[in-house]
Write an enzyme that holds these catalytic residues in place. Structure first.
Site, PDB file in Angstrom:
ATOM      1  N   THR A 176       2.728  -3.270  -0.588  1.00 35.18           N
ATOM      2  CA  THR A 176       1.852  -3.717  -1.677  1.00 35.18           C
ATOM      3  C   THR A 176       2.582  -3.498  -2.986  1.00 35.18           C
ATOM      4  OG1 THR A 176      -0.054  -2.809  -0.500  1.00 35.18           O
ATOM      5  CG2 THR A 176      -0.390  -3.263  -2.817  1.00 35.18           C
ATOM      6  N   ARG A 217      -7.577 -10.478   9.253  1.00 33.71           N
ATOM      7  CA  ARG A 217      -7.790  -9.117   8.732  1.00 33.71           C
ATOM      8  C   ARG A 217      -7.587  -9.078   7.209  1.00 33.71           C
ATOM      9  NH1 ARG A 217      -4.389  -5.295   5.771  1.00 33.71           N
ATOM     10  NH2 ARG A 217      -4.920  -3.187   6.424  1.00 33.71           N
ATOM     11  N   VAL A 218      -8.460  -8.380   6.526  1.00 30.95           N
ATOM     12  CA  VAL A 218      -8.324  -8.161   5.081  1.00 30.95           C
ATOM     13  C   VAL A 218      -8.192  -6.662   4.845  1.00 30.95           C
ATOM     14  CG1 VAL A 218      -9.551  -8.299   2.876  1.00 30.95           C
ATOM     15  CG2 VAL A 218      -9.584 -10.256   4.434  1.00 30.95           C
ATOM     16  N   GLY A 219      -7.238  -6.274   4.029  1.00 25.50           N
ATOM     17  CA  GLY A 219      -7.023  -4.851   3.766  1.00 25.50           C
ATOM     18  C   GLY A 219      -7.721  -4.385   2.496  1.00 25.50           C
ATOM     19  N   ASP A 220      -7.217  -3.308   1.953  1.00 21.54           N
ATOM     20  CA  ASP A 220      -7.839  -2.715   0.760  1.00 21.54           C
ATOM     21  C   ASP A 220      -7.479  -3.435  -0.540  1.00 21.54           C
ATOM     22  OD1 ASP A 220      -5.163  -1.735   1.263  1.00 21.54           O
ATOM     23  OD2 ASP A 220      -5.436  -0.383  -0.430  1.00 21.54           O
ATOM     24  N   THR A 271      -1.690   2.023  -2.087  1.00 21.24           N
ATOM     25  CA  THR A 271      -0.790   1.318  -1.189  1.00 21.24           C
ATOM     26  C   THR A 271      -0.854   2.029   0.156  1.00 21.24           C
ATOM     27  OG1 THR A 271       1.498   0.558  -0.874  1.00 21.24           O
ATOM     28  CG2 THR A 271       1.222   2.702  -1.923  1.00 21.24           C
ATOM     29  N   GLY A 272      -0.497   1.313   1.208  1.00 16.95           N
ATOM     30  CA  GLY A 272      -0.500   1.948   2.516  1.00 16.95           C
ATOM     31  C   GLY A 272      -1.572   1.390   3.427  1.00 16.95           C
ATOM     32  N   GLY A 314      -4.591   0.173   4.652  1.00 13.51           N
ATOM     33  CA  GLY A 314      -5.760  -0.240   3.890  1.00 13.51           C
ATOM     34  C   GLY A 314      -7.083   0.229   4.454  1.00 13.51           C
TER      35      GLY A 314
HETATM   36  N1  GLY Z   1      -2.531  -1.776   1.593  1.00 14.38           N
HETATM   37  C1  GLY Z   1      -2.381  -3.068   2.078  1.00 14.38           C
HETATM   38  C2  GLY Z   1      -3.068  -3.342   3.316  1.00 14.38           C
HETATM   39  O1  GLY Z   1      -3.456  -2.445   4.054  1.00 14.38           O
HETATM   40  O2  GLY Z   1      -3.226  -4.500   3.625  1.00 14.38           O
END
Ligand code: GLY
Length: 324
Positions: free
Chosen positions: A182, A210-213, A233-234, A236
């Protein structure tokens, strides 16, 4: 009185007397003018661009958008924009959000074919009544607003994906300094106004859809112009489950320094997220008066700090050490 204590007491006073006190404090401490903070070593280049935007008269919102655009446009950056890491079906799907000093925000998720999702997120914020658009709707919105449809899969990202498929490697790639996931940026202009942005192709080999944070306001990014800004970051899922960035800002509101706030949320994730040891999660934070810091689960997280004409990469403190 040390700066944290002073911020604490003035914040408390601010809540009694309105926001004037906090603002006055910001001006008093505002010696170095702008501060730009972004995730990973790629943040160094992004900060340079972001600072150019500020110096040429752009707003702090322009600064956080254009700064991360530079990385989205780089096909070799790896997991952002064009050349971003594909999902398990070989599609590049992008997530991004942006937030300004007036608490306005915009976001896109599961967006394909557009290399600058953060700019689409800004359009959502500025041109619609909504905060978030996803998938085909986000793509159609982007095309209607002049964004160009492109192939985001590059030879390099396709080769990486094929290799993982051939090796039947269903482990998620380790997220770390060589393989960041990210770019997030938070910035403060010389007047003390804050903004932030966050953009990613998300966890490599994620499930399609899939959608992350990163596009979730309060998880991947949060800005409160009276207090501070944070981004993540990391992994999500762990960030979403803990409303990570909003919590970092909330802790700063209650007097924690950026370092204390980031560390407390990383520790909370460690306490609550069952499988935290193998994952990476990192936060960066900036408060209203320009103090900054970061904290991560694993060693190896770096962030870039630009202030007073200096731009440097900083190794984040972490909960775990590599050889522990
Ligand atoms: N931090 C980005 C994700 O998990 O997609």
């Amino acid at each position: 009185m040390n700066s944290r204590r002073r911020f604490l007491s003035l914040s408390a006073l601010g809540s009694l007397t309105g926001l004037g006190t906090v603002k006055a404090f910001a001006q008093e401490k505002s010696v170095n003018g702008s501060v730009i903070l972004s995730t990973w070593n790629i943040g160094i280049r992004a900060n340079v661009r972001a600072n150019e935007v500020l110096e040429s008269g752009g707003s702090v919102l322009d600064c956080v958008e254009k700064g991360v655009n530079l990385i989205e446009n780089d096909p070799n950056a790896g997991t952002v924009g064009i050349g971003g890491f594909p999902d398990e079906e070989g599609h590049v799907t992008l997530d991004a959000c942006i937030m300004d000093s007036a608490q306005r925000c915009g976001s896109v998720a599961f967006l394909q074919h557009i290399k600058n999702p953060v700019s689409v997120a800004r359009k959502v914020m500025e041109e619609t009544k909504h905060v978030m658009l996803v998938g085909e709707g986000a793509l159609n919105f982007a095309l209607k607003h002049g964004f160009k449809k492109e192939i985001l899969l590059t030879e390099r990202s396709l080769a990486g994906w094929k290799k993982r498929i051939a090796e039947r490697d269903d482990q998620l790639p380790e997220i770390n300094v060589e393989n960041h996931d990210t770019i997030g940026m938070v910035a403060r202009d010389a007047n003390g106004n804050l903004a932030g942005s966050c953009t990613t192709s998300g966890a490599g080999m994620k499930l399609h859809g899939r959608v992350g944070d990163s596009p979730i306001i309060g998880a991947g990014l949060y800005v409160d112009n009276d207090v501070g800004a944070a981004c993540a970051t990391g992994w999500g899922e762990a960030v979403i489950e803990n409303a990570g960035s909003a919590m970092v800002v909330e802790l700063m509101r209650h007097g924690r320094s950026p370092q204390e706030a980031c560390e407390e949320i990383v520790q909370r994730i460690a306490n609550k997220f069952q499988e935290w040891k193998p994952i990476q999660v990192g936060f960066i934070a900036l408060n209203k008066v320009g103090e900054t810091d970061g904290f991560a689960i694993q060693e190896g997280f770096t962030y870039a700090h630009h202030s007073g004409g200096q731009n440097q990469s900083i190794k984040s403190k972490s909960l775990l050490k590599r050889d522990a």
